[in-house]
Design a protein around this motif. Structure first.
Motif, PDB file in Angstrom:
ATOM      1  N   GLU A  48      -0.116 -36.023 -10.112  1.00 15.70           N
ATOM      2  CA  GLU A  48       1.175 -35.887  -9.425  1.00 15.70           C
ATOM      3  C   GLU A  48       1.435 -34.433  -9.052  1.00 15.70           C
ATOM      4  OE1 GLU A  48       4.601 -38.090 -10.830  1.00 15.70           O
ATOM      5  OE2 GLU A  48       3.318 -39.250 -12.168  1.00 15.70           O
ATOM      6  N   GLY A  49       1.085 -33.529  -9.963  1.00 22.05           N
ATOM      7  CA  GLY A  49       1.260 -32.108  -9.675  1.00 22.05           C
ATOM      8  C   GLY A  49       0.416 -31.658  -8.495  1.00 22.05           C
ATOM      9  N   LEU A  50      -0.806 -32.206  -8.381  1.00 19.63           N
ATOM     10  CA  LEU A  50      -1.673 -31.865  -7.248  1.00 19.63           C
ATOM     11  C   LEU A  50      -1.053 -32.309  -5.928  1.00 19.63           C
ATOM     12  CD1 LEU A  50      -5.198 -32.711  -8.709  1.00 19.63           C
ATOM     13  CD2 LEU A  50      -4.425 -30.474  -7.905  1.00 19.63           C
ATOM     14  N   SER A  51      -0.417 -33.464  -5.926  1.00 20.14           N
ATOM     15  CA  SER A  51       0.263 -33.920  -4.707  1.00 20.14           C
ATOM     16  C   SER A  51       1.347 -32.930  -4.301  1.00 20.14           C
ATOM     17  CB  SER A  51       0.876 -35.312  -4.928  1.00 20.14           C
ATOM     18  OG  SER A  51      -0.125 -36.283  -5.037  1.00 20.14           O
ATOM     19  N   ALA A  52       2.163 -32.492  -5.293  1.00 15.17           N
ATOM     20  CA  ALA A  52       3.244 -31.546  -5.003  1.00 15.17           C
ATOM     21  C   ALA A  52       2.698 -30.221  -4.474  1.00 15.17           C
ATOM     22  CB  ALA A  52       4.085 -31.318  -6.256  1.00 15.17           C
ATOM     23  N   SER A  53       1.626 -29.718  -5.104  1.00 18.33           N
ATOM     24  CA  SER A  53       1.024 -28.452  -4.658  1.00 18.33           C
ATOM     25  C   SER A  53       0.486 -28.567  -3.236  1.00 18.33           C
ATOM     26  CB  SER A  53      -0.100 -28.042  -5.612  1.00 18.33           C
ATOM     27  OG  SER A  53       0.402 -27.523  -6.811  1.00 18.33           O
ATOM     28  N   ASN A  54      -0.196 -29.662  -2.936  1.00 18.76           N
ATOM     29  CA  ASN A  54      -0.773 -29.832  -1.600  1.00 18.76           C
ATOM     30  C   ASN A  54       0.301 -30.005  -0.527  1.00 18.76           C
ATOM     31  OD1 ASN A  54      -3.786 -29.802  -1.643  1.00 18.76           O
ATOM     32  ND2 ASN A  54      -3.483 -31.330  -3.243  1.00 18.76           N
ATOM     33  N   ILE A  55       1.426 -30.627  -0.865  1.00 23.79           N
ATOM     34  CA  ILE A  55       2.530 -30.741   0.091  1.00 23.79           C
ATOM     35  C   ILE A  55       3.069 -29.358   0.426  1.00 23.79           C
ATOM     36  CG2 ILE A  55       4.939 -31.468   0.321  1.00 23.79           C
ATOM     37  CD1 ILE A  55       3.085 -33.739   0.874  1.00 23.79           C
ATOM     38  N   HIS A  56       3.264 -28.517  -0.592  1.00 21.70           N
ATOM     39  CA  HIS A  56       3.775 -27.156  -0.341  1.00 21.70           C
ATOM     40  C   HIS A  56       2.773 -26.337   0.472  1.00 21.70           C
ATOM     41  CE1 HIS A  56       6.937 -27.087  -3.823  1.00 21.70           C
ATOM     42  NE2 HIS A  56       7.358 -27.724  -2.745  1.00 21.70           N
TER      43      HIS A  56
END
Length: 651
Positions: free
Chosen positions: A324-332
């Motif tokens: 989930e954290g990877l998704s957030a990082s990639n969105i930013h």
């Protein structure tokens, strides 16, 4: 005497036979009981070993499995309950959530057969936990709601508040911030006078998050401060403090950043970034770095430190496999590269999409697909999936809202019935008199209100019908009467029958369009669903319709008159698109700004040059409609470059 002598030996023989027949049975029963007790004593040690922290989780699972097998054979429900509770707990700790769900269903089946509400409630709670951890949020919400029903019947306010907190968190994860806030506020009502500080602070936090995404920043900060104050009071161990205060402070920084108050947001995150306790927890440290890098970029798009921090947070999350954290990082990172390096932006958007698919994060899937659609040239596949995910998310949120609404109604009704019964036992005669007068007052008041509302409704319907008839009459006269007359002449002159049929079909299609444009629609709680359905109805195999962020608008706060104008104005644009644009892709985006609502329309149709554009009745009608509610309508088009329009109005 003779009769007695004849029958006495018979009874003696019968008694001896009876004792002889049943002596083995008595002996067998004694041995059976002794064996059963001995077996229970022998398997008890496996249960104790399964609870030992000195053993590994795998060894503890083996021991509890042996114990549970023996418990089933013993047919002792108490032992089976203990075994299932322990095994599901251990399976959850080793993240074997599918297996944990299977054994929890066994726990529920046993409790249901025994009418044991305690273990039924435990089973519902555990199913909520494991389905949530297994990223099956709709199922998790369903079972937390079941646990809430039982707690409500038992009037256990602590469990009620805890279940409502879990339900509100699931709704927020699914992007249903309106529903999440409603559920959390209900939870506060049960816990605000209790000592459940951790759960109460969690409810305040979720209300703060919901207000943030609804752009109610003032209320978001108020509830965030409440959460932080309670969180500080509730902790004494630094690790627990990290799990509570850190999350609350990160939320505060995000709220301030959304307000563009970067001078207050950045110091909060910078302080957390150097906190030694935070740095020990890789997951939380990555979260702080990611937020800090993103907000630094929002403050200054040329800040090179932003990229370093965002990439560092991404690397940490890759190492610890925080999906989930990877998704957030990639969105930013997608947002960071969007205007400077389209290829990198697209790569990170695809990574966000890939990770979101792993944990079925519908909201993040939609967000990443939105970026992919904007960045890629051929996006038909992504556009279709965006629409499917959007529909799924709406259906799940609507189902959750309806489920909780029905449960809340049923439990409130039950509570009112119980209170009424108690009051009747204490003051039966007086209550009957009060009930009589109250009923009369309610009936009279309801009758008056109903009469007034009905009269007003009649007047409104008369005006509406009159306006609709006038408009339709004018269109029928101006647009269709001449065509019909012309076709009649052709029939009289025996002209080409196929040409006549084609013209009649054209007249029929135009008549159908007029009918569709004047249909009534719901302006109440289901307005967003009806508006979305109307826009989607203009799609086809040749035309993809994308509707973005329609649920982020608080439609309940917008007056019915404005809803009518928005619906009709967008309908005019869609009709214009269908008739003239030849568009393959249409995007309608909704955005809540400070004190207004902004709606953006764009299609990739044929467009028209500014020199050749005709200010047609449809566009004129749209502009006039928006002006009546104090808004504005701006459009932009050029030949071969599609058509774009923006409309905004006060919220």
């Amino acid at each position: 005497m003779k009769l007695w002598r004849v029958n006495f030996p018979f009874f003696i023989v019968l008694g001896v036979f009876f004792l002889w027949a049943f002596i083995p049975v008595f002996g067998q029963t004694k041995n059976q009981t002794s064996w059963s007790q001995g077996k229970q004593d022998s398997i008890a040690r496996y249960y104790q070993l399964s609870k030992s922290d000195l053993l590994s989780l795998e060894e503890r699972l083996k021991n509890v499995s042996i114990f549970l097998k023996g418990a089933w054979l013993s047919q002792n429900d108490s032992l089976v309950y203990n075994g299932l509770m322990q095994k599901t707990m251990l399976l959850g700790r080793v993240r074997q959530y599918d297996s944990a769900i299977i054994y929890t269903h066994q726990l529920y089946d046993l409790a249901k057969n025994n009418f044991d509400t305690l273990y039924i409630e435990n089973a519902y709670r555990k199913l909520g936990i494991y389905y949530k951890k297994n990223d099956q949020l709709s199922e998790a919400f369903h079972y937390y709601n079941k646990a809430f029903i039982i707690a409500r019947k038992k009037q256990d306010t602590i469990k009620i508040g805890r279940n409502l907190l879990n339900m509100a968190n699931i709704q927020a994860t699914l992007g249903d911030y309106s529903g999440s806030k409603t559920t959390a506020i209900d939870g506060v009502k049960y816990l605000e006078n209790s000592k459940q500080i951790k759960n109460l602070s969690g409810l305040y936090h979720i209300i703060s998050v919901a207000n943030r995404y609804q752009k109610n920043y003032k209320d978001a900060l108020i509830y965030n401060k409440k959460a932080q104050a309670l969180g500080a009071d509730s902790v004494s161990i630094e690790k627990i403090k990290l799990k509570n205060i850190l999350i609350f402070k990160c939320t505060e920084a995000n709220i301030l950043a959304d307000k563009m108050d970067y001078t207050k947001a950045l110091p909060i995150l910078k302080e957390l970034a150097i906190n030694p306790v935070v740095k020990k927890d890789s997951s939380e440290y990555a979260r702080v770095l990611n937020n800090l890098g993103y907000i630094l970029w929002l403050e200054n798009k040329k800040n090179i430190t932003s990229e370093v921090m965002l990439i560092k947070a991404l690397k940490i999350r890759e190492q610890i496999k925080d999906i989930e954290g990877l998704s957030a990082s990639n969105i930013h990172l997608t947002e960071y590269y969007f205007n400077v390096n389209k290829d990198k932006a697209l790569t990170h958007a695809k990574e966000a999409y890939k990770n979101a698919k792993k944990y079925n994060g519908l909201k993040t899937i939609m967000e990443s697909l939105g970026f992919i659609i904007e960045l890629k040239e051929n996006t038909n596949k992504e556009a279709r999936e965006f629409k499917e995910v959007s529909n799924t998310l709406q259906e799940v949120n609507q189902s959750n809202r309806e489920m909780y609404a029905v449960t809340k109604y049923e439990n409130d009704k039950l509570a009112n019935e119980n209170l009424t019964l108690k009051a009747e036992k204490a003051k039966k005669e007086r209550q009957q008199i009060i009930y009589l007068f109250t009923s009369l007052f309610v009936i009279l008041s309801t009758g008056v209100v109903f009469y007034l509302l009905r009269q007003r409704h009649k007047r409104e319907k008369i005006r509406e019908v009159y306006n609709a008839e006038a408009r339709i009459s004018k269109r029928l006269h101006d647009e269709l009467a001449n065509d019909v007359y012309h076709v009649m002449n052709q029939v009289q002159n025996h002209q080409n029958s196929q040409e006549v049929l084609d013209k009649l079909e054209h007249i029929y299609n135009r008549t159908r369009d007029i009918s569709r444009e004047n249909n009534s629609f719901d302006i109440g709680p289901n307005f967003a669903q009806e508006l979305s359905a109307m826009l989607s109805s203009f799609g086809s195999w040749d035309t993809q319709i994308i509707i973005k962020d329609i649920d982020e608008i608080n439609w309940q706060a917008i007056t019915p008159e404005k809803k009518i104008i928005v619906h009709r104005a967008l309908q005019e644009l869609m009709v214009n698109m269908k008739k003239h644009s030849e568009a393959g892709l249409v995007a309608i985006t909704f955005k809540k700004e400070a004190k207004k609502v902004l709606i953006t329309y764009a299609d990739n149709g044929i467009g028209v040059s500014e020199d050749d554009i005709i200010y047609c009745n449809g566009l004129k009608n749209t502009e006039n409609r928006i002006k009546t509610i104090g808004g504005s309508f701006i459009f932009d088009t050029d030949k071969g470059k599609g058509f774009k329009a923006k409309m905004h109005f006060p919220s």
